[in-house]
Design a protein around this motif. Sequence first.
Motif, PDB file in Angstrom:
ATOM      1  N   TYR A 143       4.294   2.138   5.727  1.00 33.76           N
ATOM      2  CA  TYR A 143       3.696   1.517   4.542  1.00 33.76           C
ATOM      3  C   TYR A 143       2.172   1.571   4.611  1.00 33.76           C
ATOM      4  O   TYR A 143       1.498   1.745   3.595  1.00 33.76           O
ATOM      5  N   ARG A 144       1.618   1.407   5.827  1.00 32.95           N
ATOM      6  CA  ARG A 144       0.171   1.425   5.984  1.00 32.95           C
ATOM      7  C   ARG A 144      -0.385   2.795   5.595  1.00 32.95           C
ATOM      8  O   ARG A 144      -1.423   2.895   4.952  1.00 32.95           O
ATOM      9  N   ARG A 145       0.344   3.850   5.959  1.00 29.87           N
ATOM     10  CA  ARG A 145      -0.115   5.203   5.595  1.00 29.87           C
ATOM     11  C   ARG A 145       0.003   5.443   4.090  1.00 29.87           C
ATOM     12  O   ARG A 145      -0.801   6.165   3.506  1.00 29.87           O
ATOM     13  N   LEU A 146       1.013   4.838   3.455  1.00 36.01           N
ATOM     14  CA  LEU A 146       1.216   5.016   2.011  1.00 36.01           C
ATOM     15  C   LEU A 146       0.403   4.045   1.169  1.00 36.01           C
ATOM     16  O   LEU A 146       0.416   4.133  -0.062  1.00 36.01           O
ATOM     17  N   HIS A 147      -0.262   3.064   1.816  1.00 32.68           N
ATOM     18  CA  HIS A 147      -0.996   2.005   1.108  1.00 32.68           C
ATOM     19  C   HIS A 147      -0.036   1.205   0.227  1.00 32.68           C
ATOM     20  O   HIS A 147      -0.327   0.914  -0.934  1.00 32.68           O
ATOM     21  N   ARG A 148       1.114   0.860   0.795  1.00 33.26           N
ATOM     22  CA  ARG A 148       2.138   0.129   0.048  1.00 33.26           C
ATOM     23  C   ARG A 148       2.197  -1.314   0.527  1.00 33.26           C
ATOM     24  O   ARG A 148       2.061  -1.596   1.718  1.00 33.26           O
ATOM     25  N   TYR A 149       2.400  -2.239  -0.424  1.00 37.30           N
ATOM     26  CA  TYR A 149       2.459  -3.662  -0.086  1.00 37.30           C
ATOM     27  C   TYR A 149       3.708  -3.977   0.723  1.00 37.30           C
ATOM     28  O   TYR A 149       4.772  -3.393   0.503  1.00 37.30           O
TER      29      TYR A 149
END
Length: 1323
Positions: free
Chosen positions: A520-526
Amino acid sequence: MSDFAEFVPPPECPVFEPSWEDFSDPLGFINKIRPIAERTGICKIRPPEDWAPPFACDIRNFRFTPRVQRLNELEALTRVKLNFLDQIAKFWELQGSRLRFPHVERKILDLYQLSKIVSSEGGFGTVCKEKRWSKVASRMGFPPGKGMGSLLRSHFERILYPYELFQSGATLTVSTYWPTHREIKEPKTLHIFGSVPKMVGLEIVPIPQIDLYMCLMCGRGDEEDRLLLCDGCDDSYHTFCLIPPLQDVPKGDWRCPKCVAECSKPREAFGFEQAVREYTLQSFGEMADHFKSDYFNMPVHMVPTELVEKEFWRLVSSIEEDVIVEYGADISSKEVGSGFPVRDGKRRLLGDQEEYANSGWNLNNMPVLEQSVLTHINVDISGMKVPWLYVGMCFSSFCWHIEDHWSYSINFLHWGEPKTWYGVPAHAAEQLESVMKKLAPELFDSQPDLLHQLVTIMNPNVLMEHGVPVFRTNQCAGEFVVTFPRAYHSGFNQGYNFAEAVNFCTADWLPMGRQCVAHYRRLHRYCVFSHEELLCKMAADPESLDVELAAAVFREMGEMMEEETRLRKSVQEMGVLSSEQEVFELVPDDERQCQKCKTTCFLSALTCPCSPERLVCLHHAKELCDCPLGNKCLRYRYDLEEFPSMLYGVKSRAQSYDTWAKRVTEALAADHKNKKDLIELKVLLEDAEDRKYPENSLFRRLREMVKEAETCSSVAQLLLSRKQRHRSLEYKIHTHTHAELLENVEDFHERAQLALADELPDSSKLQALLDLGGGLDVELPELPRLKQELQQARWLDEVRVMLAEPHRVTLELMKRLIDSGVGLAPHHAVEKAMTELQEILTVSERWEDKARACLQARPRHSMLTLENIVIEARNIPAYLPNVLALREALHKAKEWSAKVDAIQSGSNYAYLEQLESLLARGRSIPVRLDPLPQVESQVASARAWRERTARTFLKKNSTYTLLQVLSPRVDIGIYGNSKGKRKRVKELLEKERGGLDLEGLSDLDESYEDACDPATVVAAFKSKEQKEVEAIHSLRAANLAKMAMSDRIEEVKFCLCRKTASGFMLQCELCKDWFHGACVPLPKTGSQKKLMGTAGWQSNSKEAKFLCPLCQRSRRPRLETILSLLVSLQKLPVRLPEGEALQCLTERAMGWQDRARQALATDELSSALAKLSVLSQRMVEQAAREKTEKIINAELQKAAANPDLQVRDYSEPSIVSLETTPRKQPRKTPLVPRSLEPPVLDLSSPAKAQLEELMMVGDLLEVSLDETQHIWRILEATHPPSEERFLQMSKHLRERAIGMLSAGLSTRAVARELNVNFFTTTE
């Protein structure tokens, strides 16, 4: 246009059927099957046959708005094609042409495929130059020859090539040498000819002619017939200057290349729309079944699942066919209720609902089981901890997705048609993502997180062609489907069904959860929740953890602390010096999300004074702002030195299990030389049971090994005992005579032969022979066959006993007997019984399926059809639950119809409550009831009449029911809050049991036929009316007696609040009690709205009539309005207590009206009315004169203020004398003259008493009548001023106030002490 090949179903996923022992531990069983099931990503679990939770949703109140799904927009490749064709069509529309798709070989040409193939071959120029059009035609699947390549080239050049040039930007190349017509600033209507010189610097340049419109490409304005004017921006272009050139002038509106650029704007993110209509379960089911039966042209239950599956994938891949369905997805069970029974305190659990409410397989319980990680999250996360509900119809689908935080999910299909699933295992998740991005890059360019939006599906066959492993299953009603961490899954519904799903996480998920947060951190996802916070919370309470979970938490905490230590060290090396502790769990999640990657921070974060509200995680320390790192502050939840102490608890909890697990593993893996003793294995097993270690595979293997070892030990003991037996046999042989032994053996042999020759084996005879043979201590050859026959005899006995009691013959019992009979040795009696059993089973299953279909049929079957089915199935010698349910439904339907007939044919109409009860029962019966629509119509019309009557009578936010308002009052003289008041009214009603209770008429007993006779109802009303008049007389006398207690006025209770007199007070004209102006609404006058303030009402109190809220309980509509309601009531074939109350009220009002008219028609009162009319006329004339004088006065004042008019004299004495003081009193009622103070009439005592009695009874009526106003005005004209009565009552308070003021107390202190307002009580 569609090149869709027939769908080939992927291989099936594993299906598990747990035993009751396995089923008792849900998460343990899932962990047991995980090694097998996670290879396919999904699996299906069939519960034991007896496990059937009741459906607990409130069907009546279940309402939802579904999503709208357009099938060919779901599939990724089809949506790409549709988007492409939409862009092409829009481009040509802006070019003034309407695109018509060409046909090739009797099929619509696939322009998207043509564009892709030409692009892969090098583009239009390369394909033309190297003459590859025949290859393009071959790749598109067209037959060779027939000039197909030339045909495709002409279509590409005409339709696609201009669009591709526009996309490349070539059409926007514009010459800059010549100015545009905007730069020239010449109006279009101005034409300039001739050699008019113009200045350019210092040189005079003669311009022979200026064209009004010039081509922006070539800069010339000639050939005007080929000059196009853009309808968007008014720029001009020659048709032959455009790239590519246009052959003809477009017929429609035309846009230049700049305006057409809007065609390339990014499209909005794709998503499902919400339907306009709100559905109930019944209305959605009717719509869904109608859609499916119409689409396949056959009954819904007869459509094969394979046909639906193939048709679904054909539709989603088709551009020509546009099928739209609706799907009730993601409905929160917290709002509408779960399909499983739950302990929420709202409804009582009955029967086996208690068992299912506590079951671990209840999806409300599974996320919070002891072994589940999610139980340590306090908040209810909708969809993860709180189940979501899904109401599906044929073709409604759920697209490829993985669960939030890569968690497990479990789905249970409560009822309805199957749900088809497709799954991809976790190891192939990235492979699936790359294939979809490769095949549909256009979608991911505009929506990078497309796979997280649950809006895109791709054909499993396409994925399998690219090496992605896909598995499928059909989930039927009563079955579970489990998806494993990071397993992509999708699917669709075969028809109308109802499912429920929730997430759960076990100890083995924790590493996956940590990987997911990094992803998620790589995708910038909450994130949905903080993974670090969850781990720390579990570590803070180790005793609440399952030991296996504690071990997993210990390992994960070590990994997390190692990474956190490294990150903090890195930040300090960058130059961050200041740090501060922060309790992050108290900060809302949306305020502690990293500005860069959107991760929810918990262990640490970085902030800067330049923007205190922003923070970043330590992975993005450089992304916060441009300030020096020395200015920034490290905020941390725990100091690094606190981490080891956090690990101690979980370590000690997990260490004991790890030590035990290590010892068990060594014991199970020991070789022949190092095998453990059985006692040692038993100690390990007892230790695990005492400490409640998880029932995992290690535990089960240990238990199996101990059991196996005990069995081996028992066998060894048996062998040793047999050895001893053989020794004793030798002794017996020597001690017994040979003749006796031979005689016994011969006798056994003869009896065995006779028993084996029996046509029907006798179990008792065979058992006796076996017992005899076992006691001879000799090896007898007949014993094995006797044992075999004994098994057959016992099986036949069981079959015989079962068939003798048909009510015990269940389908499961027959299947079990058939299965056990298959393993027996061949015997003609067994084969005959097997044939009979199989025949009964086949017939029973067929009738059960038929009965189930009838019970679930939409529309429902008639009673005649069902009765024929029940009669035919009556002779089947088996227990058939569905047939019995059908028989019970038929019995209920007959009872219901009989009751409806009895009610409809009765001498009196039925009450609404009776029909509502009947309607509720009728809707729950799965039989078509012909009178049901009529009952529904009658109930609806009666409810509508009741609502209309309530709007007519009831005030806004009224505490009274309509029936209470329409009935005579039983609460006269009762004060207090609504709860206490209702209690006292109930006690009053219990004392007066003689009256008729209209609110209890919902029973269907026939005894009510006499009790509810209209004459009885009217008599009861008359009795209550008489009691009401008597009660109001008593209340008026009691309230008037209060006025005689002026010396003890502070002890007397008044008003609704039952407090002493204070401030401004009003007297009710009916009950004669006094009320505080602040406790009751002020009355309205005849010509004004409600009077504002106490002073306003005091000045108008003589003309306003005040009735307290207890005496005036409704709006009091006019009699004409009530009569129209009664006319509507007469048309209803339903009785309502409110309707009968309204009839009695109307009769009472009309009777009172007749008495009032007779009284007003007497000589004395008619002359009084005439006198009031004369006085009223004088008052009107006086008011007109005052108004004229006021107008003239105002005009004179204006003239005096105007200096231009002061030369003229307007100040004659006669005009000045017209100025009078403006009147302060508002206009009074027409019948009472305002120039005179009452009393203005003098009536005889009998006449006055008669009017007052009439007035009292009239005020009791909740109806507005003109006669009440006439009587009120006459009585007002005869009464002394009411203010004097009020002042006498307040005199004692004023005297006390004056004494306290004389003693030196302040005005405010006296007012507070006496609870008075000096403005209204002192004069």
